[in-house]
Design a protein around this motif. Structure first.
Motif, PDB file in Angstrom:
ATOM      1  N   MET A 199      97.072 124.534  49.661  1.00  0.00           N
ATOM      2  CA  MET A 199      97.110 125.466  48.538  1.00  0.00           C
ATOM      3  C   MET A 199      98.561 125.799  48.184  1.00  0.00           C
ATOM      4  O   MET A 199      99.404 125.938  49.067  1.00  0.00           O
ATOM      5  CB  MET A 199      96.362 126.760  48.884  1.00  0.00           C
ATOM      6  CG  MET A 199      94.870 126.574  49.064  1.00  0.00           C
ATOM      7  SD  MET A 199      94.010 125.853  47.632  1.00  0.00           S
ATOM      8  CE  MET A 199      93.827 124.121  48.148  1.00  0.00           C
ATOM      9  N   PHE A 203      98.611 130.823  45.693  1.00  0.00           N
ATOM     10  CA  PHE A 203      97.144 130.770  45.770  1.00  0.00           C
ATOM     11  C   PHE A 203      96.515 132.156  45.681  1.00  0.00           C
ATOM     12  O   PHE A 203      95.370 132.293  45.240  1.00  0.00           O
ATOM     13  CB  PHE A 203      96.708 130.082  47.067  1.00  0.00           C
ATOM     14  CG  PHE A 203      95.218 129.917  47.200  1.00  0.00           C
ATOM     15  CD1 PHE A 203      94.507 129.144  46.300  1.00  0.00           C
ATOM     16  CD2 PHE A 203      94.521 130.559  48.224  1.00  0.00           C
ATOM     17  CE1 PHE A 203      93.121 128.997  46.411  1.00  0.00           C
ATOM     18  CE2 PHE A 203      93.145 130.414  48.347  1.00  0.00           C
ATOM     19  CZ  PHE A 203      92.448 129.632  47.445  1.00  0.00           C
ATOM     20  N   GLU A 206      95.330 132.680  42.368  1.00  0.00           N
ATOM     21  CA  GLU A 206      94.051 132.018  42.091  1.00  0.00           C
ATOM     22  C   GLU A 206      92.891 132.909  42.530  1.00  0.00           C
ATOM     23  O   GLU A 206      91.857 132.985  41.856  1.00  0.00           O
ATOM     24  CB  GLU A 206      93.990 130.671  42.818  1.00  0.00           C
ATOM     25  CG  GLU A 206      95.029 129.658  42.386  1.00  0.00           C
ATOM     26  CD  GLU A 206      94.824 129.189  40.950  1.00  0.00           C
ATOM     27  OE1 GLU A 206      93.678 129.140  40.490  1.00  0.00           O
ATOM     28  OE2 GLU A 206      95.837 128.861  40.296  1.00  0.00           O
TER      29      GLU A 206
END
Length: 523
Positions: A199, A203, A206
């Motif tokens: 990742m 991340f 996200e």
């Protein structure tokens, strides 16, 4: 949030509940009455409560400011030090703030919770409250929402919204869309894994997108498009995420400092005010769009009523009550759940035995099922729920919760007067070896029905609060996090090879390191 027994002061006394309160039944045993009487016989004055030196005007703040390890981003370390140094009850005072005691013994926590059942006053977020009281064009109509209100006004709204938000059968209506969002996010993880081999360092962002998309599916009954891989940085969803980050940082700085913003606008207060106003404008626009869509929807028998529809039709609630609640759901639903999921993924990555056992449970419950998750599926996940509880114990998202006493109360053998704030140190209790054996280890098994590490006091872990002031979004957040962890474990094995992740304070705790997880597809 809560009941009617006054423990301590000479006797256990029943008092009539306020007219706005939902009285809860509490049984007082002869053992409790005897214990209260014994406690009273040895009651000590407030002046005897241990704590750092207190001075005129500045209170105990010098002990904080002179502590070399003190940082607004690590403020929990100072509070932990106070408990370790002075014991399970500590007296603190700060300029412009109510005097407080920290409590970190489950028996004292139970006493506080039961004594404040009928009138759960929670002082805090005072800067947030001030901003809403001074909102442009009196947007909030002199009301600030259940996050900051107390007393009759708080209960007026809370009593009317809690059925729709706290009943599992109401929340499970949103399980299919939450599951669909989660499956799409699994595809996003797979794409990032293929692209970067792990990742990327952002991340966490996200996870913010996932959390906003999930909570919006409930609060607004619509998709915002957060999971679009080509979403523009200046899009409304991305602006909302950035604003919430600024808002939490600013709120942390405003609340955990001298409250000089009560006298003049400090930089942190200005940032808080500006980010709140901008977030409000975007959220209000989305709320109005949802309202328009609902009004245009043809009436029909058997149609599911959305949360917003149900609340707008609720007697005793105004449109602005509903808008404020929806706004708070969006504001509170981004950082809290995404940080909790980040910590849970980290714990599973660092504890492969626990991860393997959770994967076995996922495989056993879902088998060859290829459709959406159902309520029946969720009911069968026992180890999953233990994993989440244990993750929140080891790496909590909050230090604890608080109550302001509306009467004198004996805690830990000391008489704490009416008007004092009691900070319940859930974080500290979770790390206490005398309360949780092998406290430094991640052991979800401790929460299983047979309790292999001994019984767990229910007042030792209140991550969602307790009683009528329990987190109003608890059921929504739990369903979102259960769904996420089930789908991750079904599809991937997660690993983490970098330095330890610790807590960083932003009012709610955030991971201290980038979330550079590796997600390996399972065969």
């Amino acid at each position: 949030m809560l009941g009617v027994v006054r423990l301590g002061l000479v006797r256990a006394v029943w008092r009539p509940a306020p007219p706005w309160s939902r009285a809860l039944s509490v049984t007082v045993t002869s053992h409790q009455v005897t214990a209260a009487a014994e406690q009273t016989s040895a009651v000590k004055p407030l002046s005897a409560v241990p704590g750092p030196p207190s001075y005129p005007f500045v209170g105990t703040s010098p002990s904080m400011l002179l502590d070399k390890s003190f940082s607004k981003r690590k403020i929990h370390i100072y509070f932990q030090k106070m408990v370790e140094k002075y014991g399970p009850i500590v007296k603190l005072s700060q300029p412009f703030m109510p005097p407080m005691v920290l409590v970190s013994r489950p028996d004292d926590v139970e006493t506080v919770i039961r004594a404040t059942m009928d009138n759960p006053i929670r002082d805090g977020f005072t800067s947030f409250q001030k901003i809403r009281e001074e909102a442009v064009n009196n947007y909030f109509e002199n009301k600030t929402g259940i996050l900051t209100e107390n007393g009759e006004e708080w209960w007026r709204v809370r009593s009317r919204v809690q059925t729709n938000m706290m009943r599992v059968k109401e929340v499970v209506h949103y399980l299919p869309v939450m599951d669909q969002i989660t499956l799409e996010f699994m595809d996003r993880i797979s794409s990032l894994q293929s692209q970067f081999g792990e990742m990327p360092s952002d991340f966490q962002n996200e996870l913010y997108k996932f959390a906003l998309e999930s909570v919006a599916s409930v609060a607004l009954n619509r998709r915002l498009g957060c999971l679009d891989p080509n979403i523009a940085e200046d899009s409304e969803p991305m602006k909302m995420i950035k604003l919430v980050n600024v808002l939490f940082h600013s709120l942390n700085d405003a609340e955990f400092s001298a409250h000089l913003w009560k006298v003049f606008p400090t930089p942190s207060f200005k940032r808080l005010k500006n980010s709140h106003q901008e977030f409000l404008e975007i959220a209000d626009r989305n709320i109005r769009e949802t309202e328009t869509e609902l009004l245009a929807k043809p009436a029909g028998e058997g149609q599911e009523v959305t949360l917003m529809e149900a609340l707008l039709l609720k007697p005793g609630l105004t449109r602005k009550d509903v808008v404020t609640l929806i706004l708070d759901m969006l504001f509170a639903g981004i950082d809290t759940t995404s940080h909790t999921l980040a910590f849970a993924l980290y714990q599973l990555a660092r504890n492969p035995e626990a991860q393997a056992r959770l994967q076995e449970e996922v495989d056993a419950v879902l088998g060859d099922h290829r459709g959406p998750l159902t309520r029946q599926h969720l009911a069968q996940f026992f180890y999953l729920k233990a994993v989440l509880k244990e993750s929140m114990r080891v790496l909590p998202t909050v230090m604890g919760t608080s109550r302001t006493l509306d009467k004198d109360l004996v805690l830990g053998g000391y008489l704490i007067p009416k008007g004092w704030s009691v900070m319940i140190m859930t974080m500290t209790m979770g790390w206490d070896e005398s309360i949780f054996p092998r406290a430094k280890e991640f052991l979800p098994e401790r929460w299983m029905r047979n309790k292999p590490l001994g019984p767990i006091n229910p007042f030792a872990t209140l991550q969602f609060g307790a009683g009528t002031r329990m987190c109003i979004g608890r059921r929504i957040a739990e369903q979102e996090m259960f769904t996420f962890l089930i789908r991750v474990m079904q599809r991937f094995t997660v690993d983490y090879k970098y330095e330890d992740i610790e807590l960083e304070s932003r009012l709610v705790f955030a991971p201290s390191q980038p979330l550079r997880f590796t997600f390996t597809p399972r065969n």
